[in-house]
Every structure is written in C-alpha cells, then in structure tokens.
Motif scaffolding. Structure first.
Motif, PDB file in Angstrom:
ATOM      1  N   ASP A   1       0.257 -62.162  64.235  1.00  0.00           N
ATOM      2  CA  ASP A   1       0.938 -63.452  64.414  1.00  0.00           C
ATOM      3  C   ASP A   1       0.326 -64.550  63.551  1.00  0.00           C
ATOM      4  O   ASP A   1       0.717 -65.722  63.675  1.00  0.00           O
ATOM      5  CB  ASP A   1       0.873 -63.872  65.881  1.00  0.00           C
ATOM      6  N   GLY A   2      -0.613 -64.192  62.693  1.00  0.00           N
ATOM      7  CA  GLY A   2      -1.282 -65.201  61.887  1.00  0.00           C
ATOM      8  C   GLY A   2      -2.438 -65.833  62.644  1.00  0.00           C
ATOM      9  O   GLY A   2      -2.769 -65.431  63.763  1.00  0.00           O
ATOM     10  N   PHE A   3      -3.055 -66.823  62.052  1.00  0.00           N
ATOM     11  CA  PHE A   3      -4.194 -67.474  62.700  1.00  0.00           C
ATOM     12  C   PHE A   3      -4.049 -68.988  62.586  1.00  0.00           C
ATOM     13  O   PHE A   3      -3.317 -69.516  61.739  1.00  0.00           O
ATOM     14  CB  PHE A   3      -5.521 -67.019  62.082  1.00  0.00           C
ATOM     15  N   GLU A   4      -4.743 -69.684  63.471  1.00  0.00           N
ATOM     16  CA  GLU A   4      -4.739 -71.139  63.477  1.00  0.00           C
ATOM     17  C   GLU A   4      -6.111 -71.653  63.056  1.00  0.00           C
ATOM     18  O   GLU A   4      -7.095 -71.446  63.766  1.00  0.00           O
ATOM     19  CB  GLU A   4      -4.384 -71.688  64.866  1.00  0.00           C
ATOM     20  N   PRO A   5      -6.189 -72.331  61.905  1.00  0.00           N
ATOM     21  CA  PRO A   5      -7.449 -72.982  61.549  1.00  0.00           C
ATOM     22  C   PRO A   5      -7.650 -74.233  62.391  1.00  0.00           C
ATOM     23  O   PRO A   5      -6.801 -74.597  63.218  1.00  0.00           O
ATOM     24  CB  PRO A   5      -7.244 -73.335  60.073  1.00  0.00           C
ATOM     25  N   THR A   6      -8.763 -74.890  62.221  1.00  0.00           N
ATOM     26  CA  THR A   6      -9.035 -76.130  62.945  1.00  0.00           C
ATOM     27  C   THR A   6      -7.932 -77.156  62.656  1.00  0.00           C
ATOM     28  O   THR A   6      -7.535 -77.324  61.493  1.00  0.00           O
ATOM     29  CB  THR A   6     -10.399 -76.698  62.509  1.00  0.00           C
ATOM     30  N   PRO A   7      -7.391 -77.804  63.683  1.00  0.00           N
ATOM     31  CA  PRO A   7      -6.296 -78.758  63.433  1.00  0.00           C
ATOM     32  C   PRO A   7      -6.736 -79.926  62.547  1.00  0.00           C
ATOM     33  O   PRO A   7      -7.917 -80.290  62.509  1.00  0.00           O
ATOM     34  CB  PRO A   7      -5.907 -79.228  64.834  1.00  0.00           C
ATOM     35  N   ILE A   8      -5.760 -80.499  61.867  1.00  0.00           N
ATOM     36  CA  ILE A   8      -6.017 -81.671  61.030  1.00  0.00           C
ATOM     37  C   ILE A   8      -6.191 -82.882  61.943  1.00  0.00           C
ATOM     38  O   ILE A   8      -5.311 -83.186  62.756  1.00  0.00           O
ATOM     39  CB  ILE A   8      -4.852 -81.896  60.048  1.00  0.00           C
TER      40      ILE A   8
ATOM     41  N   PHE B   1       4.070 -74.892  61.210  1.00  0.00           N
ATOM     42  CA  PHE B   1       3.679 -75.894  62.198  1.00  0.00           C
ATOM     43  C   PHE B   1       4.203 -75.425  63.552  1.00  0.00           C
ATOM     44  O   PHE B   1       5.372 -75.671  63.903  1.00  0.00           O
ATOM     45  CB  PHE B   1       4.250 -77.259  61.818  1.00  0.00           C
ATOM     46  N   PRO B   2       3.385 -74.716  64.330  1.00  0.00           N
ATOM     47  CA  PRO B   2       3.886 -74.072  65.555  1.00  0.00           C
ATOM     48  C   PRO B   2       4.372 -75.047  66.619  1.00  0.00           C
ATOM     49  O   PRO B   2       5.144 -74.653  67.501  1.00  0.00           O
ATOM     50  CB  PRO B   2       2.670 -73.272  66.045  1.00  0.00           C
ATOM     51  N   ASP B   3       3.958 -76.311  66.571  1.00  0.00           N
ATOM     52  CA  ASP B   3       4.360 -77.279  67.584  1.00  0.00           C
ATOM     53  C   ASP B   3       5.591 -78.084  67.177  1.00  0.00           C
ATOM     54  O   ASP B   3       6.044 -78.950  67.942  1.00  0.00           O
ATOM     55  CB  ASP B   3       3.201 -78.235  67.898  1.00  0.00           C
TER      56      ASP B   3
ATOM     57  N   TYR C   1      10.241 -81.440  63.506  1.00  0.00           N
ATOM     58  CA  TYR C   1       9.557 -82.692  63.820  1.00  0.00           C
ATOM     59  C   TYR C   1       8.333 -82.464  64.696  1.00  0.00           C
ATOM     60  O   TYR C   1       8.347 -81.596  65.592  1.00  0.00           O
ATOM     61  CB  TYR C   1      10.487 -83.642  64.579  1.00  0.00           C
ATOM     62  N   LEU C   2       7.311 -83.278  64.496  1.00  0.00           N
ATOM     63  CA  LEU C   2       6.258 -83.512  65.477  1.00  0.00           C
ATOM     64  C   LEU C   2       6.526 -84.890  66.044  1.00  0.00           C
ATOM     65  O   LEU C   2       6.684 -85.866  65.294  1.00  0.00           O
ATOM     66  CB  LEU C   2       4.873 -83.458  64.831  1.00  0.00           C
ATOM     67  N   ASN C   3       6.571 -84.997  67.378  1.00  0.00           N
ATOM     68  CA  ASN C   3       6.927 -86.284  67.986  1.00  0.00           C
ATOM     69  C   ASN C   3       6.117 -86.511  69.261  1.00  0.00           C
ATOM     70  O   ASN C   3       5.150 -85.796  69.530  1.00  0.00           O
ATOM     71  CB  ASN C   3       8.433 -86.345  68.260  1.00  0.00           C
ATOM     72  N   CYS C   4       6.543 -87.472  70.048  1.00  0.00           N
ATOM     73  CA  CYS C   4       5.788 -87.835  71.245  1.00  0.00           C
ATOM     74  C   CYS C   4       5.870 -86.781  72.345  1.00  0.00           C
ATOM     75  O   CYS C   4       5.083 -86.802  73.302  1.00  0.00           O
ATOM     76  CB  CYS C   4       6.297 -89.174  71.781  1.00  0.00           C
ATOM     77  N   GLU C   5       6.818 -85.844  72.215  1.00  0.00           N
ATOM     78  CA  GLU C   5       6.981 -84.803  73.225  1.00  0.00           C
ATOM     79  C   GLU C   5       6.318 -83.483  72.806  1.00  0.00           C
ATOM     80  O   GLU C   5       6.456 -82.474  73.511  1.00  0.00           O
ATOM     81  CB  GLU C   5       8.478 -84.552  73.486  1.00  0.00           C
ATOM     82  N   THR C   6       5.645 -83.489  71.693  1.00  0.00           N
ATOM     83  CA  THR C   6       4.979 -82.275  71.221  1.00  0.00           C
ATOM     84  C   THR C   6       4.051 -81.726  72.312  1.00  0.00           C
ATOM     85  O   THR C   6       3.312 -82.476  72.944  1.00  0.00           O
ATOM     86  CB  THR C   6       4.175 -82.577  69.938  1.00  0.00           C
TER      87      THR C   6
ATOM     88  N   ARG D   1       1.325 -79.819  72.417  1.00  0.00           N
ATOM     89  CA  ARG D   1      -0.050 -80.252  72.187  1.00  0.00           C
ATOM     90  C   ARG D   1       0.058 -81.626  71.529  1.00  0.00           C
ATOM     91  O   ARG D   1       0.505 -81.730  70.376  1.00  0.00           O
ATOM     92  CB  ARG D   1      -0.794 -79.257  71.291  1.00  0.00           C
ATOM     93  N   PRO D   2      -0.324 -82.683  72.217  1.00  0.00           N
ATOM     94  CA  PRO D   2      -0.071 -84.033  71.706  1.00  0.00           C
ATOM     95  C   PRO D   2      -0.544 -84.198  70.266  1.00  0.00           C
ATOM     96  O   PRO D   2      -1.615 -83.696  69.880  1.00  0.00           O
ATOM     97  CB  PRO D   2      -0.870 -84.926  72.657  1.00  0.00           C
ATOM     98  N   ILE D   3       0.247 -84.913  69.504  1.00  0.00           N
ATOM     99  CA  ILE D   3      -0.047 -85.058  68.085  1.00  0.00           C
ATOM    100  C   ILE D   3      -1.394 -85.739  67.863  1.00  0.00           C
ATOM    101  O   ILE D   3      -2.056 -85.508  66.849  1.00  0.00           O
ATOM    102  CB  ILE D   3       1.106 -85.821  67.390  1.00  0.00           C
ATOM    103  N   TRP D   4      -1.841 -86.565  68.841  1.00  0.00           N
ATOM    104  CA  TRP D   4      -3.151 -87.204  68.664  1.00  0.00           C
ATOM    105  C   TRP D   4      -4.303 -86.235  68.909  1.00  0.00           C
ATOM    106  O   TRP D   4      -5.452 -86.585  68.712  1.00  0.00           O
ATOM    107  CB  TRP D   4      -3.268 -88.447  69.544  1.00  0.00           C
ATOM    108  N   PHE D   5      -3.977 -84.990  69.322  1.00  0.00           N
ATOM    109  CA  PHE D   5      -4.998 -83.943  69.340  1.00  0.00           C
ATOM    110  C   PHE D   5      -5.197 -83.360  67.943  1.00  0.00           C
ATOM    111  O   PHE D   5      -6.127 -82.593  67.717  1.00  0.00           O
ATOM    112  CB  PHE D   5      -4.593 -82.816  70.292  1.00  0.00           C
ATOM    113  N   GLY D   6      -4.271 -83.695  67.052  1.00  0.00           N
ATOM    114  CA  GLY D   6      -4.334 -83.177  65.681  1.00  0.00           C
ATOM    115  C   GLY D   6      -3.072 -82.401  65.349  1.00  0.00           C
ATOM    116  O   GLY D   6      -2.263 -82.096  66.232  1.00  0.00           O
ATOM    117  N   VAL D   7      -2.913 -82.095  64.085  1.00  0.00           N
ATOM    118  CA  VAL D   7      -1.778 -81.289  63.639  1.00  0.00           C
ATOM    119  C   VAL D   7      -2.240 -79.843  63.539  1.00  0.00           C
ATOM    120  O   VAL D   7      -3.147 -79.517  62.758  1.00  0.00           O
ATOM    121  CB  VAL D   7      -1.240 -81.784  62.282  1.00  0.00           C
ATOM    122  N   TYR D   8      -1.612 -78.977  64.330  1.00  0.00           N
ATOM    123  CA  TYR D   8      -1.973 -77.568  64.364  1.00  0.00           C
ATOM    124  C   TYR D   8      -1.160 -76.794  63.321  1.00  0.00           C
ATOM    125  O   TYR D   8       0.034 -77.056  63.127  1.00  0.00           O
ATOM    126  CB  TYR D   8      -1.735 -76.980  65.761  1.00  0.00           C
TER     127      TYR D   8
END
Length: 273
Positions: free
Chosen positions: A216-223, A142-144, A150-155, A157-164
């Motif tokens: 560095d790996g790859f990022e699929p579409t966020p959840i 979880f790069p963010d 933790y993923l939190n309000c200061e992430t 890329r905002p968490i409401w954009f999805g989980v990367y």
C-alpha cells in the motif's frame, strides 16, 4: 587508445579551427555535453585543415587527442592520401571517455608526410551527468484529500497536524532515503508564477524494510503545518515532489503532485492562525 603525458600541442603550428561536437553549440565556451551524448557517446567533426594534401603522392596523418586530468589520449589516427577531397571528417567519442564529471579538451594534429605538423585550437568540453534525467517514479498521493482533491477543515487528520503523503509501492529498499519537497501556490493548480514564498520545504525520510515491502506504499513524516502550510487558506494548493537516494546517489524522481487547500469555514480560516 594510447595514453601519454600531454605535450603534443607544443609541437606544431597553430593554424586550424577546433573540432566541433554534435549537440554542443559553438557559442557555448564551456562545451557542455548534452544528456544524449553522455549516455551514448558522441561524434566530433573536423573540417578539412587549411593546408592539406591536394596532390597524388602526398599524405596527411590525422591524429585526434583527448586530454583530461593531465593525461592525453589518442582517440583517432589515420593517414589520408592526396588528393584529399573530403571537406569534413567524423570522429567517434566513445562513452567510456565520458565517465565521471569534469572537463576535457579535444584537438587534433595533422602531420604532412613529408612536411611540418599543423595543430588545431582546443575544444573545451564539460562533462556533467546531472543533466541526465533520473528514472521516473510514481507521483506522491494525498491520502486525506477528498474525492475532488481538497484538504479542508473536515480532513480526518486535521490539516494543522501536517500534510500526510503516501509514496506508492515500487522497487525501493530499506535504507533508501526519500527526499521530498513542498511548495505552496496561490492557485488551485500550482504554477511557478503563483509560488508562495516561505512555503518551500525539503525533508528526508529513511525507509524501513517494512516501508519498502508495503504493497500500500508508505507514509513519510508529514509536512509541518507551520511554516509550510499555514500561508495557504482559500483557493490555494500545495505541490509535492520527491526523489529516492540510495547509497548517496539519486536513483529516481517523481513529478510534482498537487493537492488543493481550502481552510475557510464560515468565513474564518480553520487551524492555528
């Protein structure tokens, strides 16, 4: 091995118990073969039949059959001279017989020389390669997430954009399918007893050649945040696992990775309500 149309079990008197197979409980009517047998072949056991050559000059011929898809294969044949003192006979089951999923039947016939043949009851065996564990892949990252996971309000890329996610570099190819799964929990460390219904998601991402080559790996579409993340607010977590499918066949899977989720800020959840 020889092959023929199956009519052998109509020739003889049905008197003997079926063979057993190591690793298959006798209490299992379907005879599901375990992964170890599917990978390496197995071993059947035949108890000495009720009427056997017990004197010098008598001979029993033991023939063991394997039937599948209407074809009977003779997998073992041997003459045993009396008096027979062994109480059990071991019969190898070659792994070549276990290719492809399906149902097979194992039984044997004993022909007294001279005398009448005796047949065993058939043993049903179920061949299902889905029980074989897939090779292990590296856990998703979880790069963010913060240093504390933790993923939190200061992430950033905002968490409401999805989980990367980041899928680490490993032996993958362009065109492979990354099939990934999300689950939410009312605890910081997952656990099936804490599962949040409605957060289970399944997603598929097709790798490009650049994805497969990226060190560095790859990022699929966020959840997506809705509906998979929004139910998690405070002291919750998300678990993500994935499999890789190549030309229609899964070639590996990764254990579940957990990220903690805290969306509380000044007593109010951040993100869309």
């Amino acid at each position: 091995m020889s092959f023929s149309d199956s009519n052998e079990n109509s020739e003889g008197i049905l008197l003997a118990d079926p063979p057993t197979v190591d690793g298959v409980p006798e209490s299992d009517p379907d005879g599901k073969l375990p992964a170890e047998v599917l990978l390496n072949g197995g071993q059947a056991r035949i108890k000495r039949w009720p009427i056997y050559a017990d004197e010098l000059g008598e001979t029993d011929e033991l023939t063991v059959y394997w039937r599948r898809n209407g074809i009977t294969t003779t997998i073992f044949q041997e003459r045993k001279n009396g008096p027979i003192t062994d109480t059990e006979f071991l019969i190898p089951i070659d792994v070549i017989l276990l290719q492809d999923d399906g149902v097979a039947y194992l039984w044997y016939r004993v022909r007294a020389i001279p005398g009448n043949p005796l047949l065993s009851v058939e043993k049903k065996l179920t061949i299902d390669h889905s029980v074989i564990p897939l090779p292990s892949l590296l856990q998703a990252r979880f790069p963010d997430a913060t240093l504390w996971g933790y993923l939190n309000c200061e992430t950033k890329r905002p968490i409401w954009f999805g989980v990367y996610l980041n899928i680490p570099f490993q032996s993958l190819q362009g065109g492979d399918e990354c099939v990934y799964f999300s689950r939410g929990y009312t605890s910081l460390n997952g656990g099936e007893e804490y599962l949040i219904e409605g957060t289970q998601g399944e997603f598929t991402y097709i790798l490009t050649d650049a994805d497969a080559r990226n060190a560095d790996g790859f990022e699929p579409t966020p959840i997506p945040f809705i509906p998979y993340v929004r139910p998690m607010i405070d002291n919750d977590s998300m678990g993500v696992s994935y499999k890789i499918r190549r030309r229609g066949v899964f070639i590996g899977e990764a254990p579940q990775a957990i990220v903690k989720i805290d969306r509380m800020q000044s007593g109010v959840p951040c993100g869309p309500s």
